[in-house]
Enzyme design. Structure first.
Site, PDB file in Angstrom:
ATOM      1  N   CYS A   2       0.869  -1.169   0.000  1.00  0.00           N
ATOM      2  CA  CYS A   2       0.000   0.000   0.000  1.00  0.00           C
ATOM      3  C   CYS A   2       0.909   1.222   0.000  1.00  0.00           C
ATOM      4  O   CYS A   2       2.088   1.122   0.240  1.00  0.00           O
ATOM      5  CB  CYS A   2      -0.872   0.042   1.251  1.00  0.00           C
ATOM      6  SG  CYS A   2      -1.889  -1.398   1.427  1.00  0.00           S
ATOM      7  N   ARG A  27       1.838   1.192  -5.904  1.00  0.00           N
ATOM      8  CA  ARG A  27       2.021   0.297  -4.743  1.00  0.00           C
ATOM      9  C   ARG A  27       0.725  -0.413  -4.375  1.00  0.00           C
ATOM     10  O   ARG A  27       0.719  -1.327  -3.559  1.00  0.00           O
ATOM     11  CB  ARG A  27       2.515   1.096  -3.530  1.00  0.00           C
ATOM     12  CG  ARG A  27       3.847   1.797  -3.713  1.00  0.00           C
ATOM     13  CD  ARG A  27       4.199   2.612  -2.489  1.00  0.00           C
ATOM     14  NE  ARG A  27       4.319   1.767  -1.333  1.00  0.00           N
ATOM     15  CZ  ARG A  27       5.440   1.110  -1.012  1.00  0.00           C
ATOM     16  NH1 ARG A  27       6.487   1.198  -1.799  1.00  0.00           N
ATOM     17  NH2 ARG A  27       5.504   0.351   0.048  1.00  0.00           N
ATOM     18  N   TRP A  74      -3.633  -2.033  -1.394  1.00  0.00           N
ATOM     19  CA  TRP A  74      -3.611  -3.336  -2.069  1.00  0.00           C
ATOM     20  C   TRP A  74      -3.980  -4.318  -0.993  1.00  0.00           C
ATOM     21  O   TRP A  74      -3.159  -4.683  -0.161  1.00  0.00           O
ATOM     22  CB  TRP A  74      -2.219  -3.615  -2.641  1.00  0.00           C
ATOM     23  CG  TRP A  74      -2.170  -4.817  -3.562  1.00  0.00           C
ATOM     24  CD1 TRP A  74      -2.835  -5.001  -4.738  1.00  0.00           C
ATOM     25  CD2 TRP A  74      -1.409  -6.008  -3.374  1.00  0.00           C
ATOM     26  NE1 TRP A  74      -2.543  -6.209  -5.283  1.00  0.00           N
ATOM     27  CE2 TRP A  74      -1.661  -6.862  -4.487  1.00  0.00           C
ATOM     28  CE3 TRP A  74      -0.530  -6.457  -2.402  1.00  0.00           C
ATOM     29  CZ2 TRP A  74      -1.083  -8.119  -4.629  1.00  0.00           C
ATOM     30  CZ3 TRP A  74       0.053  -7.714  -2.554  1.00  0.00           C
ATOM     31  CH2 TRP A  74      -0.234  -8.517  -3.647  1.00  0.00           C
ATOM     32  N   ASN A 100       0.622   0.721   6.115  1.00  0.00           N
ATOM     33  CA  ASN A 100       1.080  -0.205   5.087  1.00  0.00           C
ATOM     34  C   ASN A 100       1.789  -1.337   5.811  1.00  0.00           C
ATOM     35  O   ASN A 100       2.711  -1.104   6.592  1.00  0.00           O
ATOM     36  CB  ASN A 100       2.038   0.496   4.117  1.00  0.00           C
ATOM     37  CG  ASN A 100       2.727  -0.521   3.188  1.00  0.00           C
ATOM     38  OD1 ASN A 100       2.106  -1.527   2.829  1.00  0.00           O
ATOM     39  ND2 ASN A 100       3.982  -0.288   2.858  1.00  0.00           N
ATOM     40  N   GLY A 101       1.337  -2.573   5.599  1.00  0.00           N
ATOM     41  CA  GLY A 101       1.993  -3.716   6.239  1.00  0.00           C
ATOM     42  C   GLY A 101       0.959  -4.733   6.669  1.00  0.00           C
ATOM     43  O   GLY A 101      -0.201  -4.658   6.277  1.00  0.00           O
ATOM     44  N   GLU A 483      12.241 -15.011 -18.233  1.00  0.00           N
ATOM     45  CA  GLU A 483      11.870 -13.605 -18.028  1.00  0.00           C
ATOM     46  C   GLU A 483      10.885 -13.145 -19.101  1.00  0.00           C
ATOM     47  O   GLU A 483       9.905 -12.460 -18.816  1.00  0.00           O
ATOM     48  CB  GLU A 483      13.119 -12.741 -18.009  1.00  0.00           C
ATOM     49  CG  GLU A 483      12.877 -11.253 -17.973  1.00  0.00           C
ATOM     50  CD  GLU A 483      12.098 -10.765 -16.745  1.00  0.00           C
ATOM     51  OE1 GLU A 483      11.888 -11.572 -15.798  1.00  0.00           O
ATOM     52  OE2 GLU A 483      11.662  -9.601 -16.744  1.00  0.00           O
ATOM     53  N   LYS A 487       7.123 -11.716 -18.382  1.00  0.00           N
ATOM     54  CA  LYS A 487       6.671 -10.404 -18.883  1.00  0.00           C
ATOM     55  C   LYS A 487       5.344 -10.552 -19.614  1.00  0.00           C
ATOM     56  O   LYS A 487       4.400  -9.801 -19.399  1.00  0.00           O
ATOM     57  CB  LYS A 487       7.737  -9.823 -19.820  1.00  0.00           C
ATOM     58  CG  LYS A 487       8.966  -9.299 -19.108  1.00  0.00           C
ATOM     59  CD  LYS A 487       8.751  -7.957 -18.506  1.00  0.00           C
ATOM     60  CE  LYS A 487       8.736  -7.783 -17.040  1.00  0.00           C
ATOM     61  NZ  LYS A 487       9.331  -8.652 -16.098  1.00  0.00           N
ATOM     62  N   GLU A 490       2.393 -11.561 -17.204  1.00  0.00           N
ATOM     63  CA  GLU A 490       1.972 -10.643 -16.129  1.00  0.00           C
ATOM     64  C   GLU A 490       1.310  -9.375 -16.653  1.00  0.00           C
ATOM     65  O   GLU A 490       0.586  -8.718 -15.919  1.00  0.00           O
ATOM     66  CB  GLU A 490       3.130 -10.305 -15.205  1.00  0.00           C
ATOM     67  CG  GLU A 490       4.203  -9.410 -15.781  1.00  0.00           C
ATOM     68  CD  GLU A 490       5.249  -9.037 -14.719  1.00  0.00           C
ATOM     69  OE1 GLU A 490       4.881  -8.737 -13.576  1.00  0.00           O
ATOM     70  OE2 GLU A 490       6.439  -9.058 -15.066  1.00  0.00           O
ATOM     71  N   HIS A 506      11.222 -33.237 -24.099  1.00  0.00           N
ATOM     72  CA  HIS A 506      10.859 -33.986 -22.877  1.00  0.00           C
ATOM     73  C   HIS A 506       9.452 -33.662 -22.427  1.00  0.00           C
ATOM     74  O   HIS A 506       9.140 -33.727 -21.237  1.00  0.00           O
ATOM     75  CB  HIS A 506      11.874 -33.677 -21.764  1.00  0.00           C
ATOM     76  CG  HIS A 506      13.269 -34.076 -22.131  1.00  0.00           C
ATOM     77  ND1 HIS A 506      13.690 -35.394 -22.181  1.00  0.00           N
ATOM     78  CD2 HIS A 506      14.313 -33.327 -22.548  1.00  0.00           C
ATOM     79  CE1 HIS A 506      14.955 -35.441 -22.567  1.00  0.00           C
ATOM     80  NE2 HIS A 506      15.369 -34.199 -22.800  1.00  0.00           N
ATOM     81  N   LYS A 606       3.389  -3.514  -7.318  1.00  0.00           N
ATOM     82  CA  LYS A 606       4.795  -3.325  -7.671  1.00  0.00           C
ATOM     83  C   LYS A 606       5.722  -3.913  -6.612  1.00  0.00           C
ATOM     84  O   LYS A 606       6.779  -4.425  -6.931  1.00  0.00           O
ATOM     85  CB  LYS A 606       5.096  -1.821  -7.830  1.00  0.00           C
ATOM     86  CG  LYS A 606       6.545  -1.520  -8.210  1.00  0.00           C
ATOM     87  CD  LYS A 606       6.914  -2.089  -9.550  1.00  0.00           C
ATOM     88  CE  LYS A 606       8.370  -1.888  -9.898  1.00  0.00           C
ATOM     89  NZ  LYS A 606       8.770  -2.577 -11.149  1.00  0.00           N
TER      90      LYS A 606
END
Ligand code: AGP
Length: 611
Positions: A2, A27, A74, A100-101, A483, A487, A490, A506, A606
């Site tokens: 947050c 955030r 968030w 925040n937490g 990576e 990308k 997401e 395989h 983020k």
């Protein structure tokens, strides 16, 4: 997780609070609120949605008062509802807080409070805190004393902003694990989760450490240590200006940050590169003796930073001749992995606030291991846990999908590898000079890849209607395949997986059909190029669509692949800095063409400061 901001001023604060929380929206953005101390009580305005949407309904800027707090959420405890949005106000209507937490013992505390007859309006852990402060204030001599008493009962992480009508010019700030910065404005003091929210008001900041308390009024700033002793903290001058956190004319932060990479690589390597050696700043404490004493490396990271660590593993083993392994931080912290003396624990993080990575790092410190952080945010928690820190100079990375932070992490890993090879003599001076020269050439070679953005956008059109994708790479490029897949998934929500190219046979090859785009990283290296050509042919034989990343001048790949993106030739070990760029641009354009929220993808934030 947050974002919080607070201001105590001689002038109205609501508009600044609203603008500040906009800068923190990356955030967390499921709900937002503002609380100011007005003459007739606390003015509380909060709602569900992004800042612009809720602000349009509630007109934050018109809230009266010269002291206030704001928050973008968030959610971790409780659904995304108006009642669960912050700020939270105590039952007596005189105290407001933002947090925040995560309060880990909040259920136990809530049960105690409920047993005492407390009434709760929300499902959040945060509301417990405002009750504790109100209860403490009945016997405390000041708001800061009440906050101190309340937080002493808390187990968990918090960055708190607290205001109260009884002391209307005072703003109290305190933190544990979650980041919190104090800003020194003109006849005002500010607090925020991140400097980006303060830059238009001040560049002079102080970073609070765990359980320190800041007591702010417009003209005063007192900071106390966890024992209540007044302390002096070093002030930092931030060299990021507001523009650096703006989009600089790009459609999205992510696109701006992709195009910033050549400059940010330069900013990261230049202060450390000499003609024939790498030298780290004295404040890192990294010396040749320390590097010489390292006989094993264990990387700790999450997400994209974990992919950077995978490239680091290749570099340390291939060039510094030091055994290395990569651990998911979230796994390492719950295992009792034997770590012999002489092992260097390297934690990698853009934010420096990822809970799992910091917890794993703290565990390594507790065991007495030597620790080093590669981190992008000065003053972040990780940089205060690790014994040594190499800062990447990527500047603020606002897009949730990490791009410039990733490539500057690779740059820092190259520097560390060269430094290690120097100290251990595992590379000749000529080899080191060649590496240094190769690194210096990277920024302009990156520009040549970025110049192909238009062609890459055209290729992206082939993927917008697909539901799946496979990414293949070998050696140092296998982490880049991972990576690239991350990308894409997401930000465009297309399912994608990365594999070592040889793994195709395989199992994954069963997935190949004409609906499956396969992105193959195929640099013209001596070891595996021919094998990768074979993988491309295997895909084509099953009607898969191949998008190849090839070396400039390669005339074979374009004949095999449906689409080819060329990258300049480099030393093999530097190749990841080239091959990742087309994959970043490809994912960006696919997401943009699909109408996705590129900078704020669904379900993501983020910084993941929850475990
Ligand atoms: C990458 O694009 C994601 N945003 C995510 O995987 C991120 O890399 C991960 O959460 C780690 O974050 P950090 O680098 O700040 O520790």
């Amino acid at each position: 997780m947050c974002g919080i901001i607070g201001i105590t001023s001689t002038r109205p604060v609501a508009a600044k609070l609203a603008q500040g929380v906009r800068r923190l929206e990356y955030r967390g953005y499921d709900s937002v609120g503002v609380a100011t101390l007005a003459d007739n009580g606390i003015e509380l305005r909060k709602g569900v949605g992004k800042v612009d949407q809720v602000d349009a309904e509630l007109d934050f800027a018109s809230a009266p008062g010269i002291t206030g707090i704001a928050h973008c959420r968030w959610g971790t405890h409780g659904g995304i509802t108006q009642a669960n949005a912050h700020p939270h106000v105590a039952p007596g209507g005189r105290i407001a807080i933002v947090h925040n937490g995560i309060i880990e013992n909040f259920l136990e505390l809530k049960e105690q409070l409920l047993a005492e007859g407390a009434q709760f309006l929300s499902e959040t852990d945060t509301e417990v805190v405002v009750h504790l402060i109100e209860r403490a204030l009945k016997v405390a001599d000041s708001l800061e004393e009440a906050v101190h008493v309340a937080t002493a009962q808390i187990v968990g992480s918090y960055a708190l902003g607290v205001v109260c009508l009884d002391e209307p010019d005072k703003l109290i700030a305190t933190r544990n694990e979650s980041p919190l910065v104090v800003g020194f404005g003109e006849d005002e003091h500010l607090i925020a989760s991140d400097v980006a929210a303060l830059l238009e008001h001040t560049k002079t900041v102080v970073y609070l450490d765990n359980r320190e308390v800041a007591v702010l009024t417009p003209g005063s700033c007192s900071i106390f240590d966890p024992h209540g002793e007044k302390i002096d903290k070093p002030r930092h001058e931030i060299d990021w200006d507001v523009e650096a956190a703006e989009k600089a004319g790009y459609e999205h932060y992510m696109l701006k940050e992709i195009f910033e990479q050549p400059a940010k690589i330069t900013d990261t390597i230049r202060p450390r590169l000499r003609d024939h050696e790498v030298v780290f700043e004295p404040d890192t404490g990294i010396t040749a003796d320390i590097l010489r004493g390292v006989d094993r490396v264990v990387f700790l990271a999450c997400g994209t930073s974990w992919h950077a660590a995978m490239v680091g593993e290749f570099l340390f083993e291939e060039l510094a001749k030091v055994p290395a392994e990569v651990e998911y931080a979230s796994e390492f912290r719950y295992r009792n992995t034997p770590i012999p003396p002489g092992t260097l624990l390297v934690a990698i993080s853009q934010s420096g606030e990822t809970a799992d990575t910091n917890a794993a790092l703290e565990e390594a410190v507790r065991r007495g291991n030597r620790t080093l952080a590669i981190c992008n945010v000065r003053g972040s928690s990780m940089t205060r846990i690790a014994a040594h820190t190499i800062h990447t100079h990527a500047g603020p990375e606002i897009g949730v999908a990490s791009t410039k932070a990733f490539t500057t992490q690779l740059a820092a890993l190259y520097l560390l590898t060269i430094g290690m090879a120097q100290a251990k003599g595992s590379l000749s001076q000529q080899q080191i000079d060649t590496m240094i020269m190769g690194l210096r050439e990277i920024p302009q070679k990156m520009e040549r890849v970025l110049d192909q953005a238009g062609e890459i956008q055209n290729i992206a059109k082939q993927m917008t209607s697909r539901s799946n994708a496979i990414y293949l790479g070998r050696g140092a490029h296998f982490p880049i395949a991972l990576e690239g897949a991350l990308k894409l998934k997401e930000i465009s929500y297309i399912h994608a997986e990365g594999y070592p190219a040889a793994e195709m046979k395989h199992g994954p090859i069963a997935l190949i059909d004409k609906q499956m785009p396969v992105i193959v990283i195929a640099p013209q290296d001596k070891l595996t190029y021919q094998k990768t050509l074979g993988n491309i042919e295997e895909v084509k034989a099953r009607e898969g669509t191949v998008i190849a990343i090839a070396t400039e001048g390669d005339e074979v790949i374009p004949r095999l692949a449906d689409f080819t993106i060329f990258v300049p030739e480099t030393l093999y070990s530097l190749g990841p800095l080239m091959s990742v760029l087309p994959l970043q641009l490809l994912s960006y354009h696919v997401a943009e063409l699909r109408g996705c929220d590129v900078d704020k993808p669904r379900n993501l934030s983020k910084v993941v400061t929850v475990e």
